[in-house]
Design an enzyme around this catalytic site. Structure first.
Site, PDB file in Angstrom:
ATOM      1  CG  HIS A  55      31.329 137.378  57.852  1.00 16.25           C
ATOM      2  ND1 HIS A  55      30.362 137.596  56.921  1.00 16.25           N
ATOM      3  CD2 HIS A  55      31.366 136.033  58.057  1.00 16.25           C
ATOM      4  CE1 HIS A  55      29.823 136.435  56.550  1.00 16.25           C
ATOM      5  NE2 HIS A  55      30.409 135.478  57.230  1.00 16.25           N
ATOM      6  CE  LYS A  57      27.095 127.977  53.379  1.00 15.76           C
ATOM      7  NZ  LYS A  57      27.571 129.026  54.297  1.00 15.76           N
ATOM      8  NE  ARG A  59      26.699 132.131  62.607  1.00 16.29           N
ATOM      9  CZ  ARG A  59      26.426 132.098  61.310  1.00 16.29           C
ATOM     10  NH1 ARG A  59      25.625 132.995  60.796  1.00 16.29           N
ATOM     11  NH2 ARG A  59      26.945 131.174  60.532  1.00 16.29           N
ATOM     12  CB  SER A  90      25.682 135.502  54.351  1.00 12.77           C
ATOM     13  OG  SER A  90      26.886 135.934  54.906  1.00 12.77           O
TER      14      SER A  90
HETATM   15  P1  ADP Z   1      31.021 129.216  55.406  1.00 14.98           P
HETATM   16  O1  ADP Z   1      30.330 128.937  54.122  1.00 14.98           O
HETATM   17  O2  ADP Z   1      32.442 128.757  55.446  1.00 14.98           O
HETATM   18  O3  ADP Z   1      30.245 128.843  56.655  1.00 14.98           O
HETATM   19  P2  ADP Z   1      30.388 131.961  55.983  1.00 14.98           P
HETATM   20  O4  ADP Z   1      30.707 133.148  55.164  1.00 14.98           O
HETATM   21  O5  ADP Z   1      28.943 131.633  56.137  1.00 14.98           O
HETATM   22  O6  ADP Z   1      31.185 130.784  55.360  1.00 14.98           O
HETATM   23  O7  ADP Z   1      31.058 132.117  57.394  1.00 14.98           O
HETATM   24  C1  ADP Z   1      32.454 132.174  57.578  1.00 14.98           C
HETATM   25  C2  ADP Z   1      32.746 132.008  59.046  1.00 14.98           C
HETATM   26  O8  ADP Z   1      32.190 133.104  59.770  1.00 14.98           O
HETATM   27  C3  ADP Z   1      32.137 130.763  59.685  1.00 14.98           C
HETATM   28  O9  ADP Z   1      33.034 130.310  60.674  1.00 14.98           O
HETATM   29  C4  ADP Z   1      30.866 131.270  60.314  1.00 14.98           C
HETATM   30  O10 ADP Z   1      30.470 130.455  61.388  1.00 14.98           O
HETATM   31  C5  ADP Z   1      31.316 132.646  60.769  1.00 14.98           C
HETATM   32  N1  ADP Z   1      30.212 133.595  60.909  1.00 14.98           N
HETATM   33  C6  ADP Z   1      29.226 133.862  60.041  1.00 14.98           C
HETATM   34  N2  ADP Z   1      28.387 134.798  60.525  1.00 14.98           N
HETATM   35  C7  ADP Z   1      28.841 135.127  61.762  1.00 14.98           C
HETATM   36  C8  ADP Z   1      28.398 136.015  62.806  1.00 14.98           C
HETATM   37  N3  ADP Z   1      27.283 136.718  62.686  1.00 14.98           N
HETATM   38  N4  ADP Z   1      29.141 136.102  63.917  1.00 14.98           N
HETATM   39  C9  ADP Z   1      30.261 135.349  64.054  1.00 14.98           C
HETATM   40  N5  ADP Z   1      30.729 134.468  63.138  1.00 14.98           N
HETATM   41  C10 ADP Z   1      30.028 134.361  62.009  1.00 14.98           C
END
Ligand code: ADP
Length: 171
Positions: A22, A46, A99, A137
């Site tokens: 992130h 989630k 990803r 996460s």
């Molecule tokens: P959500 O529940 O909206 O998917 P996340 O916190 O899981 O929220 O992710 C927020 C954003 O960050 C999403 O667009 C997700 O694809 C992106 N994201 C999560 N992990 C990574 C990573 N390792 N590299 C790049 N983008 C990521």
């Protein structure tokens, strides 16, 4: 006469917890807009480990240690339909990280729906870097719960928050 246009982007997510994947997206998005809002969603679907308030605090701590030039970064919780939030903030774009395989279908659908509701707001996808392609996460929480080492993927502040949660759950 020079006119000043402020470009605002929103990076929404659950951030449960924030990872270096992130943070890398935030760093890159900050080069594209003048004002970047990290919107922390409640996401009860989630079943998050950290409360929305705790997640806002952890993201704010990580952002405070980041070197960012020419962009004001703000972290806040939001609790409404994303597109309404983006309209209310008068942002021009939504940032999402992508990803290799895991994100595409969901992101594709979400972008399509958002574009139908608000065609003037663009979704900008930033490809995850090789280094963080497999960082999520949910895996971080699972690995940590089973005593695996996740220190490469999160900051020390997040690691200690995860430790604290684990100890709380044990007692
Ligand atoms: P959500 O529940 O909206 O998917 P996340 O916190 O899981 O929220 O992710 C927020 C954003 O960050 C999403 O667009 C997700 O694809 C992106 N994201 C999560 N992990 C990574 C990573 N390792 N590299 C790049 N983008 C990521």
């Amino acid at each position: 006469m020079t006119s000043q246009i402020t470009r605002t982007g929103i990076y929404p997510g659950t951030f449960d917890p924030i990872t270096k994947g992130h943070l890398h997206i935030i760093q890159r998005a900050s080069k594209l807009v003048d004002h970047l809002i990290i919107g922390i969603a409640p996401n009860t679907r989630k079943g998050p480990l950290f409360s929305q308030e705790e997640r806002v605090k952890l993201v704010s701590e990580d952002i405070a240690n980041m070197h960012v030039k020419h962009c004001e970064i703000e972290v806040e919780a939001f609790d409404e339909l994303l597109i309404h939030y983006v309209q209310r903030k008068k942002a021009q774009c939504i940032f999402r990280g992508l990803r290799a395989t895991s994100d595409f279908e969901y992101e594709f659908q979400m972008t399509g729906m958002n574009a139908q509701m608000e065609p003037d707001i663009e979704t900008v996808f930033l490809m995850a870097s090789d280094k963080y392609q497999f960082v999520s996460s949910s895996f971080i929480k699972e690995i940590h719960a089973l005593d695996g080492d996740i220190s490469k993927f999160v900051t020390p502040a997040v690691l200690s928050a995860l430790e604290h949660k684990k100890n709380q759950r044990k007692s």
